[in-house]
Motif scaffolding. Structure first.
Motif, mmCIF file in Angstrom:
data_model
loop_
_atom_site.group_PDB
_atom_site.id
_atom_site.type_symbol
_atom_site.label_atom_id
_atom_site.label_comp_id
_atom_site.label_asym_id
_atom_site.label_seq_id
_atom_site.Cartn_x
_atom_site.Cartn_y
_atom_site.Cartn_z
ATOM 1 N N SER A 254 33.454 -23.140 -22.158
ATOM 2 C CA SER A 254 33.290 -22.865 -20.903
ATOM 3 C C SER A 254 33.675 -21.285 -20.449
ATOM 4 O O SER A 254 34.804 -20.905 -20.947
ATOM 5 C CB SER A 254 33.875 -23.944 -19.901
ATOM 6 N N HIS B 218 38.131 -34.599 -11.942
ATOM 7 C CA HIS B 218 37.089 -35.585 -12.633
ATOM 8 C C HIS B 218 37.946 -36.353 -13.697
ATOM 9 O O HIS B 218 38.894 -36.078 -14.146
ATOM 10 C CB HIS B 218 35.840 -34.953 -13.198
ATOM 11 N N ASP C 157 37.355 -37.857 -17.899
ATOM 12 C CA ASP C 157 36.366 -37.911 -19.001
ATOM 13 C C ASP C 157 36.373 -39.459 -19.652
ATOM 14 O O ASP C 157 37.541 -39.641 -19.535
ATOM 15 C CB ASP C 157 36.427 -36.790 -19.876
ATOM 16 N N ARG D 228 44.306 -20.013 -16.777
ATOM 17 C CA ARG D 228 43.868 -21.354 -15.956
ATOM 18 C C ARG D 228 44.662 -22.141 -15.564
ATOM 19 O O ARG D 228 45.707 -22.823 -16.450
ATOM 20 C CB ARG D 228 42.552 -21.877 -17.197
ATOM 21 N N HIS E 184 41.868 -34.880 -14.036
ATOM 22 C CA HIS E 184 42.093 -33.455 -14.280
ATOM 23 C C HIS E 184 41.225 -32.583 -13.333
ATOM 24 O O HIS E 184 40.083 -32.701 -13.180
ATOM 25 C CB HIS E 184 42.363 -33.300 -15.747
HETATM 26 C C1 SIN Z 1 35.882 -26.999 -18.208
HETATM 27 O O1 SIN Z 1 35.722 -26.367 -19.330
HETATM 28 O O2 SIN Z 1 35.541 -26.055 -17.365
HETATM 29 C C2 SIN Z 1 36.132 -28.156 -18.087
HETATM 30 C C3 SIN Z 1 36.689 -28.953 -19.118
HETATM 31 C C4 SIN Z 1 36.923 -30.674 -18.625
HETATM 32 O O3 SIN Z 1 37.501 -30.614 -17.664
HETATM 33 O O4 SIN Z 1 36.685 -31.372 -19.218
#
Ligand code: SIN
Ligand code: CO
Length: 398
Positions: free
Chosen positions: A132, A143, A145, A158, A206
């Motif tokens: 990304s 969210h 996963d 980040r 996360h």
């Molecule tokens: C991202 O790379 O922006 C999101 C990756 C994730 O939260 O799984």
């Protein structure tokens, strides 16, 4: 004592601990932040993929990509799924957007090279590397996963917030297209710099927010659902059955009630499906290897038009040619059956264990890698070239 949630990598221990300790204490259990885990992504190193190339990939027909813009004032989200038009990036705001591209390891050899850091995991457990690019403030929201993920910072910094609490509330917002959490109560707040790695087991809430424009590499796992495995196994077993193999009742007694399914009917049904009673490893592995190398494949390699003879292939490689794994080919091997098998995208080829392991391990094969191998390997290689899973390059073809 609870294991530490943050560690620092050393040259000998890139996870800050042995792979065995990581698997015992963290894998599928708890999150871990490893500072400096991937030194080749440190700030002074060349990137495996440039943001512009990622944008180019997002526009290709085969790419699975998304462009997500967050409108902070109204907390609304705009999602555009790829392939993206060339002008998708024109007029984007300065901040608060993210471009995500899946399966980048299939299309970019340098990105695929990152997978070697995860050789302590079976390769067939790894789904893909998603890359990304986020503008400052860019995020995909809070969210969870369903799969384990290793989030690696590749450029820029980040902020990652995670909720490592006991039983987080996983209720989703119903006002957005994305699967975003209604509530998010972070227990940890970190800033990741290039080369840092955050491991998250499935189900840990996360939220990553770009501080500066940056790249994140997400190495995602795959875990087939039990339902998917069962359906696929049933289909696999059914392929070997003749139409004439049917439910049979030559010893049928007069029915007490014509609508009753009685005990003898159940016994006959069981007898009609002996395969599910005690499946030997040899049958199971033939199916499992095929299934795992086909599962969630991003597409198929095209078979070559003309068959190549093993001797012809050998001559080509002796002249300096090399064979590359097709980016969409997923390789695995097993010695569990009644003969060792090499699996590629559902194909099961009998192949000596050493040779199968060699073909799987090297995504580029030339005479250097093949030196000292028995002649029989050329038959296997030719078959893989015919199927399109090995692609000759740099050779003079006749
Ligand atoms: C991202 O790379 O922006 C999101 C990756 C994730 O939260 O799984
Ligand atoms: Co995520």
């Amino acid at each position: 004592m609870t294991p530490a949630i943050e560690v620092t990598a050393t040259a000998d221990l890139p996870l800050g601990m042995s792979a065995a300790d990581f698997l015992r204490d963290y894998w599928q259990k708890r999150p871990l932040l490893v500072r400096g885990a991937i030194p080749e992504l440190a700030a002074d190193q060349p990137l495996p993929i440039e943001p512009d190339d990622l944008a180019g990939l997002a526009c290709e027909d085969f790419a699975l990509s998304r462009l997500i813009v967050h409108h902070a004032d109204s907390d609304s989200w705009q999602v555009q799924t790829g392939p993206l038009p060339e002008d998708a990036f024109d007029g984007l705001p300065e901040r608060d957007w993210t471009l995500l591209v899946q399966d980048v390891d299939r299309w970019d050899r340098d990105v695929a090279g990152l997978l070697r850091h995860f050789d302590f995991l079976p390769r067939w457990r790894i789904d893909d590397i998603m890359v990304s690019f986020a503008a400052p403030g860019g995020s995909v929201g809070a969210h969870v996963d369903q799969y384990d993920v290793f989030l690696i910072q590749g450029m820029g910094s980040r902020r990652w917030l995670i909720d490592d609490g006991e039983s987080p509330d996983l209720t989703l917002r119903d006002d957005v297209e994305l699967k975003l959490l209604r509530q998010f109560n972070p227990t940890h707040d970190w800033t990741l710099e290039p080369g840092d790695l955050l491991y998250l087991p499935p189900g840990v809430p996360h939220h990553g927010i770009a501080i500066e424009a940056g790249l994140t590499f997400s190495v995602g796992m795959r875990a087939p659902s039990q339902a998917e495995m069962l359906v696929d196994l049933a289909e696999h077993l059914a392929e070997a059955l003749a139409e004439s193999q049917r439910y049979a009742d030559p010893n049928l007694a007069p029915a007490n009630d014509p609508f009753e399914i009685d005990g003898s009917a159940i016994r006959r049904a069981r007898a009609a499906m002996p395969a599910i009673a005690r499946l030997p490893d040899a049958i199971l592995i033939r199916w499992l290897g095929g299934f795992l190398t086909r599962y969630r494949s991003a597409g198929e390699a095209a078979a070559s038009d003309a068959a190549i003879r093993p001797e012809q292939l050998k001559t080509t490689l002796q002249a300096g040619g090399r064979l590359s794994h097709h980016p969409l080919a997923r390789f695995a091997w097993s010695a569990l059956g009644d003969e060792p098998l090499l699996f590629v995208n559902g194909l099961a080829l009998p192949c000596a264990t050493m040779q199968a392991a060699l073909i799987c391990r090297h995504d580029q094969l030339g005479m250097d890698e093949l030196a000292g191998q028995p002649e029989s390997i050329w038959t296997t290689l030719a078959r893989l070239v015919d199927s399109g899973y090995l692609v000759p390059d740099g050779a003079d073809h006749e």
